[in-house]
Design a protein around this motif. Structure first.
Motif, PDB file in Angstrom:
ATOM      1  N   ARG A   1      32.789  23.670  29.141  1.00 47.84           N
ATOM      2  CA  ARG A   1      31.620  24.236  28.148  1.00 47.84           C
ATOM      3  C   ARG A   1      32.848  23.704  26.605  1.00 47.84           C
ATOM      4  N   ALA A   2      33.515  25.093  27.003  1.00 50.50           N
ATOM      5  CA  ALA A   2      34.615  24.661  25.376  1.00 50.50           C
ATOM      6  C   ALA A   2      34.754  23.478  25.683  1.00 50.50           C
ATOM      7  N   THR A   3      35.931  22.675  26.737  1.00 49.80           N
ATOM      8  CA  THR A   3      35.765  21.265  26.020  1.00 49.80           C
ATOM      9  C   THR A   3      35.236  20.112  25.950  1.00 49.80           C
ATOM     10  N   GLN A   4      33.985  20.640  26.462  1.00 55.96           N
ATOM     11  CA  GLN A   4      33.200  19.133  25.623  1.00 55.96           C
ATOM     12  C   GLN A   4      32.674  19.529  24.495  1.00 55.96           C
ATOM     13  N   GLU A   5      33.123  21.256  23.597  1.00 54.93           N
ATOM     14  CA  GLU A   5      32.602  21.310  22.713  1.00 54.93           C
ATOM     15  C   GLU A   5      33.557  20.738  21.639  1.00 54.93           C
ATOM     16  N   LEU A   6      34.676  21.062  22.344  1.00 60.60           N
ATOM     17  CA  LEU A   6      35.650  20.670  21.306  1.00 60.60           C
ATOM     18  C   LEU A   6      35.049  19.536  21.314  1.00 60.60           C
ATOM     19  N   TRP A   7      35.925  18.448  22.470  1.00 63.49           N
ATOM     20  CA  TRP A   7      35.537  16.745  22.309  1.00 63.49           C
ATOM     21  C   TRP A   7      33.540  16.535  21.291  1.00 63.49           C
ATOM     22  N   ARG A   8      32.797  16.966  21.694  1.00 65.06           N
ATOM     23  CA  ARG A   8      31.497  16.915  20.136  1.00 65.06           C
ATOM     24  C   ARG A   8      32.261  17.037  18.755  1.00 65.06           C
ATOM     25  N   ARG A   9      32.933  18.302  18.296  1.00 60.77           N
ATOM     26  CA  ARG A   9      33.917  18.009  17.406  1.00 60.77           C
ATOM     27  C   ARG A   9      34.444  17.499  16.573  1.00 60.77           C
ATOM     28  N   TRP A  10      35.427  17.062  18.126  1.00 61.79           N
ATOM     29  CA  TRP A  10      35.757  15.784  16.897  1.00 61.79           C
ATOM     30  C   TRP A  10      35.126  14.756  17.255  1.00 61.79           C
TER      31      TRP A  10
END
Length: 156
Positions: A23-32
């Motif tokens: 979830r954290a990985t996906q959220e960081l990619w989304r933000r980027w």
């Protein structure tokens, strides 16, 4: 980006539970990807579609224009680095990855990319620190662990 929420996501990347890490990985990619709003995201999507249809020069032109328009858009640099990498333009990819890390030091994708470029260039000694930096951010990354071992083996 909100520093407190970023710190929380970075901590979640180190969590024992793989679902929390994912979830954290996906959220960081989304933000980027969404850092520059809809306009930036649409340009990245356009470049990706061009790349998928084999129109690499047009994809590069879209990304280069996006970088010129929004030079602090780290993911635009990262997407162009990916494009250069798949084309075998490892020095250009490396330069773009380094720009991403200057803009966003926690961008584990660009750190991994730096390592991959060095590996492709046979520069194993230079690859290891990049993979280690990525591993500091994502300590459960089996891929970075494996690549560190492979590079170390090539140096022995």
């Amino acid at each position: 980006m909100d520093n407190r929420s970023i710190e929380r996501l970075l901590e979640d990347l180190k969590h024992a539970d793989p679902e929390v890490r994912n979830r954290a990985t996906q959220e960081l990619w989304r933000r980027w990807f969404e850092q520059k709003g809809v306009a930036g995201l649409e340009q990245i999507r356009q470049a990706q579609m061009l790349l998928e249809t084999g129109e690499k020069l047009k994809a590069e032109a879209v990304l280069t224009q996006l970088i010129q328009d929004l030079p602090d858009f780290a993911e635009a640099w990262n997407r162009r680095a990916v494009l250069y990498y798949v084309q075998g333009k490892y020095r250009k990819s490396l330069a773009d990855c380094q720009q991403v890390v200057q803009l966003d030091p926690i961008h584990f994708g660009a750190l991994h990319g730096i390592g991959l470029c060095h590996v492709a260039l046979g520069e194993y000694r230079e690859a290891i620190p990049a993979f280690r930096r990525a591993l500091e951010i994502q300590p459960y990354s089996i891929e970075n662990q494996r690549l560190i071992l492979e590079c170390s083996a090539k140096l022995s």
